[in-house]
Enzyme design. Structure first.
Site, PDB file in Angstrom:
ATOM      1  CE  LYS A   6      10.437 -21.588  20.001  1.00 32.15           C
ATOM      2  NZ  LYS A   6       9.241 -22.262  20.469  1.00 32.15           N
ATOM      3  N   GLY A  56      14.338 -28.960  13.574  1.00 37.02           N
ATOM      4  CA  GLY A  56      12.911 -28.843  13.273  1.00 37.02           C
ATOM      5  C   GLY A  56      12.667 -29.076  11.797  1.00 37.02           C
ATOM      6  CB  SER A  57       9.709 -28.365   9.792  1.00 35.64           C
ATOM      7  OG  SER A  57       9.569 -26.978  10.081  1.00 35.64           O
ATOM      8  N   GLY A 102      13.466 -24.160   8.977  1.00 38.10           N
ATOM      9  CA  GLY A 102      14.914 -24.061   8.782  1.00 38.10           C
ATOM     10  C   GLY A 102      15.276 -23.026   7.727  1.00 38.10           C
ATOM     11  CD  GLU A 116      21.651 -31.732  12.904  1.00 38.19           C
ATOM     12  OE1 GLU A 116      21.285 -32.581  12.060  1.00 38.19           O
ATOM     13  OE2 GLU A 116      22.835 -31.496  13.154  1.00 38.19           O
ATOM     14  CB  CYS A 161      14.822 -36.158  12.321  1.00 38.01           C
ATOM     15  SG  CYS A 161      16.045 -36.589  13.543  1.00 38.01           S
ATOM     16  CD  GLU A 182      10.295 -35.395   8.489  1.00 38.12           C
ATOM     17  OE1 GLU A 182      10.151 -34.171   8.429  1.00 38.12           O
ATOM     18  OE2 GLU A 182      11.225 -35.950   9.102  1.00 38.12           O
TER      19      GLU A 182
END
Ligand code: NAD
Length: 483
Positions: A179, A232-233, A237, A254, A288, A385
């Protein structure tokens, strides 16, 4: 029509074919540098996920039925085809994600091919063990593929991070439903075609584009998916871990980072400042492991700030197609707003804005390379972040002070330390809470070395042989030896 690129029409890629989405919906994909439409992309729905997962389940037998060396040859052929078609892929990635062409060529594309070759080589080297347990039994293990893998990918390195997931999954004998991120689906759709051309059996690699809350969520909750690998974020997650609990899927996450680069007074300042600047401004800070906090020992603080400002001002922000461009736009209007809001927050918190701080132009999502000095450790711009070209420069007194701040966020992805003192760099590397530590360098990744973090930075490791654990599970076999 005076458009740089024709608007192309993209369908989903399921069972080796382009298929229209059951939703009948398409979205317009924009060039972040011009805000012009570049493609119309199918939006999958739950029924498309069902179809892709059942096709991938059926393909497990086909893919697992090939000899390991044959699987390796197919992946090597795919790598060769990607290499032959790399200029096209580089252009697609640059256009879709707003990345400078030169950077995609040097970094993303090189890593994509290297990753695929590396894991192609693993196909026939995934072994079990004979583990002696009793004299009357032969006891051994085999490593079996986990099954159907859902790979959920972000927009900052669509192809590279996608390949970090696809290549080891395929090498381990799994089948995959990818995806892509809503904002950057194009390169993965092309890569799926090239895999098919290389001889990958239909259904082994499928691509379902669409919303995270629809396609992503359906994949995560699907009983036919055995493993979710996500980048992703942290927010998403967390949702993924919860969703995957429904049928106890394996999960690798991750997530984000707020990585610190520690510059001690005895460091080689030329090298440290150059790396600290590219550590935050590469890919417009949408990395990241961006070194978004630079911690500097007080005796050299003012000088480092001055040099960072010079570097920030020298960056050539602009058209990703122009070879002299070193920084492109951020990915979207939403991301640009987030970044500009954080710049306002930094000002309001009392940090000194010493470079940048504004949008550039009125077309495209360009933000100036931005540096805040006199940042305090507990400010939001030092803790959260931003995922944009915004650097916080923070002074420190001594090693203990530096480590307290470096380790003082919920993240733990990466960190850097700059010093000429060999004992100190090892001591600091050991004490840093990070999945990767760079000493007197910053930012390198290589598929041979483990990659990942813990806490808000994620769960598990990608790359190297660590990734083989993600996509296989051991089976213990007992064979009775009595006559
Ligand atoms: P995101 O979490 O919003 O989206 C990532 C992917 O998840 C997209 O494909 C999205 O469609 C999908 N998604 C969204 N909601 C979902 C849901 N409910 N269920 C399943 N899937 C869903 O992140 P992003 O904005 O695309 O990327 C930026 C983030 O990624 C940053 O926080 C960054 O730190 C992180 N990141 C981490 C690494 C790493 O290696 N640790 C690398 C790149 C990016």
């Amino acid at each position: 029509m005076d458009q740089k690129v024709d608007i192309k029409h993209y369908e989903l890629f399921i069972d080796g074919r382009h298929v229209a989405p059951t939703t009948g919906e398409y979205t317009i994909d924009l060039d972040p540098a011009t805000e012009e439409p570049i493609a119309e992309v199918a939006q999958g729905g739950v029924a498309d996920v069902d179809r892709a997962v059942s096709v991938a389940r059926a393909a497990l037998k086909v893919w697992g039925g090939l000899r390991a060396a044959e699987r390796g040859r197919i992946l090597q052929r795919a790598a060769a085809l990607l290499e032959q078609n790399q200029e096209e892929l580089i252009e697609i990635e640059s256009l879709d994600a707003g990345k400078p062409l030169a950077a995609v060529r040097r970094q993303d594309m090189a890593a994509v091919i290297d990753t695929l070759r590396y894991y192609a080589g693993w196909c026939d080297k995934i072994t079990g063990q004979v583990i002696p347990a009793r004299p009357d039994a032969l006891t051994y293990t085999v490593r079996e593929p986990v099954g159907v893998v859902a790979a959920i990918v972000p927009w900052n390195f669509p192809l590279m991070i996608g390949m970090w997931k696809i290549a080891p999954a395929l090498a381990c004998g799994c089948t995959v439903v990818v995806k892509p991120a809503e904002l950057t689906p194009l390169s993965m759709l092309r890569v799926a075609e090239l895999f098919l051309e290389a001889g990958l059996p239909a259904g082994v690699l499928n691509v379902v584009c669409g919303k995270g809350s629809v396609v992503g969520e359906a994949l995560v909750r699907h009983p036919g998916v055995d493993k979710v690998t996500f980048t992703g974020s942290p927010k998403v997650g967390r949702t993924i871990m919860q969703g995957a609990a429904a049928n106890f899927k394996k999960v690798t996450l991750e997530l984000g980072g707020k990585s610190a680069n520690l510059i001690f007074a005895d460091a080689n300042l030329d090298r440290a400042v150059r790396a600290a600047a590219s550590g935050i401004f590469f890919n417009a800070g949408q990395v990241c492991s961006a070194g978004s906090r630079v911690l500097v020992q007080r005796p050299v603080y003012d000088e480092v700030v001055r040099r960072l400002v010079d570097r920030a001002r020298a960056i050539r922000v602009g058209d990703p197609r122009d070879p002299s461009t070193t920084m492109g736009p951020v990915i979207s209007a939403g991301q640009m707003k987030t970044v500009l809001d954080y710049i306002d927050i930094g000002r309001a918190e009392g940090a000194s804005l010493v470079a940048g701080g504004a949008r550039i132009g009125r077309e495209g999502y360009f933000v100036e390379p931005t540096v805040f000095a006199d940042v305090a450790h507990d400010m939001r711009i030092s803790q959260e972040e931003i995922f944009g070209p915004v650097l916080s420069v923070i002074p420190f007194d001594d090693e203990a002070d530096a480590l307290r701040m470096a380790n003082g966020t919920p993240y733990s992805l990466a960190a850097g330390v700059w010093s000429a003192d060999i004992s100190r760099v090892h001591r600091v590397a050991a004490a840093l809470k990070a999945g990767t530590v760079w000493i007197n360098t910053y930012g390198y990744t290589d598929v041979r070395l483990p990659w990942g973090g813990s806490g808000e930075s994620g769960l598990g490791r990608e790359h190297g042989d660590a990734a083989l654990e993600n996509f296989t599970q051991p089976k213990a076999v007992w064979l009775a030896l009595e006559a």
